[in-house]
Design a protein around this motif. Structure first.
Motif, PDB file in Angstrom:
ATOM      1  N   PHE A 145       0.617  -1.391  -0.130  1.00 15.29           N
ATOM      2  CA  PHE A 145       0.565  -0.081  -0.234  1.00 15.29           C
ATOM      3  C   PHE A 145       0.811   1.352   0.205  1.00 15.29           C
ATOM      4  N   GLN A 146       2.448   1.190   0.226  1.00 14.43           N
ATOM      5  CA  GLN A 146       3.375   2.036   0.197  1.00 14.43           C
ATOM      6  C   GLN A 146       2.796   3.641   1.843  1.00 14.43           C
ATOM      7  N   GLU A 147       2.812   2.328   1.863  1.00 17.33           N
ATOM      8  CA  GLU A 147       2.516   3.431   4.511  1.00 17.33           C
ATOM      9  C   GLU A 147       3.464   3.470   4.327  1.00 17.33           C
ATOM     10  N   THR A 148       3.390   3.587   5.746  1.00 17.11           N
ATOM     11  CA  THR A 148       4.325   3.552   6.414  1.00 17.11           C
ATOM     12  C   THR A 148       3.720   4.163   7.593  1.00 17.11           C
ATOM     13  N   TYR A 149       3.620   2.782   8.783  1.00 16.51           N
ATOM     14  CA  TYR A 149       2.895   2.539  10.175  1.00 16.51           C
ATOM     15  C   TYR A 149       3.387   2.621  11.501  1.00 16.51           C
ATOM     16  N   ASN A 150       3.553   2.529  12.386  1.00 18.51           N
ATOM     17  CA  ASN A 150       4.672   2.802  13.688  1.00 18.51           C
ATOM     18  C   ASN A 150       3.731   1.501  13.969  1.00 18.51           C
ATOM     19  N   ASP A 151       4.174   0.180  14.502  1.00 15.57           N
ATOM     20  CA  ASP A 151       4.346  -0.344  15.717  1.00 15.57           C
ATOM     21  C   ASP A 151       5.245  -1.023  16.949  1.00 15.57           C
ATOM     22  N   THR A 152       4.210  -1.894  17.569  1.00 16.80           N
ATOM     23  CA  THR A 152       5.273  -2.440  18.836  1.00 16.80           C
ATOM     24  C   THR A 152       5.185  -3.375  19.134  1.00 16.80           C
ATOM     25  N   PHE A 153       6.301  -4.591  19.525  1.00 15.97           N
ATOM     26  CA  PHE A 153       6.682  -5.510  19.816  1.00 15.97           C
ATOM     27  C   PHE A 153       6.988  -5.751  21.354  1.00 15.97           C
ATOM     28  N   PHE A 154       6.744  -6.463  21.838  1.00 13.84           N
ATOM     29  CA  PHE A 154       6.455  -7.099  22.940  1.00 13.84           C
ATOM     30  C   PHE A 154       7.240  -8.232  23.293  1.00 13.84           C
ATOM     31  N   LEU A 155       8.330  -8.608  23.820  1.00 12.89           N
ATOM     32  CA  LEU A 155       9.185  -9.861  24.066  1.00 12.89           C
ATOM     33  C   LEU A 155       9.015  -9.926  25.324  1.00 12.89           C
ATOM     34  N   ILE A 156       9.577 -11.857  26.127  1.00 15.09           N
ATOM     35  CA  ILE A 156       9.732 -12.019  26.784  1.00 15.09           C
ATOM     36  C   ILE A 156      10.724 -12.870  26.919  1.00 15.09           C
ATOM     37  N   LYS A 157      11.825 -13.415  27.763  1.00 14.79           N
ATOM     38  CA  LYS A 157      12.552 -14.545  27.151  1.00 14.79           C
ATOM     39  C   LYS A 157      12.486 -15.732  27.958  1.00 14.79           C
ATOM     40  N   GLN A 158      12.108 -16.405  27.577  1.00 14.24           N
ATOM     41  CA  GLN A 158      12.281 -17.766  28.142  1.00 14.24           C
ATOM     42  C   GLN A 158      12.940 -18.937  27.509  1.00 14.24           C
ATOM     43  N   GLU A 159      13.337 -19.946  28.434  1.00 18.34           N
ATOM     44  CA  GLU A 159      14.449 -20.315  28.147  1.00 18.34           C
ATOM     45  C   GLU A 159      15.746 -20.359  27.407  1.00 18.34           C
TER      46      GLU A 159
END
Length: 150
Positions: A127-141
């Motif tokens: 779509f030739q669009e720019t957007y912001n995103d947030t990713f949440f992560l957790i560390k396991q093993e």
């Protein structure tokens, strides 16, 4: 009484997330077929979970290509449940219209012990669009996994 309110809030949050993802992929269904990207690296390097950034990049590539089974390897238990529900929905859509094509413009992650938050600016090449995103992560093993923000 508060138990039911909390349950309702969690259900509402999951429904909102599911609705957002469904809407995004429905919009993508209107596009012509785009072949899966191959320039992001080999499949073996996609599951690299040494750093939050590599996990996020791999996750985005797999989701763009509807490779939910591999994406589940990068997800915590709650996110796997969500992906399973979403995968069932996606199986009802025409396969050749759902490939997305995105590119990271920027990706910045901050770690705090076994949790990380990554802020991304992503360009949707369809779509030739720019957007912001947030990713949440957790560390396991000793692996960074995409997590829900509960």
């Amino acid at each position: 009484m508060s138990f039911f309110i909390l349950d309702y809030q969690i259900l509402t949050m999951r429904f909102s997330l599911l609705a957002t993802v469904i809407l995004s992929f429905t919009l993508l269904a209107c596009e012509n077929k785009i072949e899966p990207k191959q320039n992001e690296g080999s499949r073996s390097s996609l599951l690299n979970q040494d750093k939050p950034e590599s996990t996020v990049r791999s996750w985005q590539f797999l989701i763009d290509n509807n490779d939910f089974d591999q994406a589940k390897r990068l997800a915590d238990k709650k996110t796997i449940e969500f992906l399973s529900e979403f995968q069932q929905y996606m199986e009802t859509m025409p396969e050749d219209t759902l490939i997305s094509n995105s590119k990271f413009i920027s990706l910045r992650c901050s770690e705090n012990r076994n949790k990380a938050t990554c802020y991304a600016k992503i360009e949707d090449l369809n779509f030739q669009e720019t957007y912001n995103d947030t990713f949440f992560l957790i560390k396991q093993e000793n692996k960074w996994l995409i997590a829900t923000n509960d």
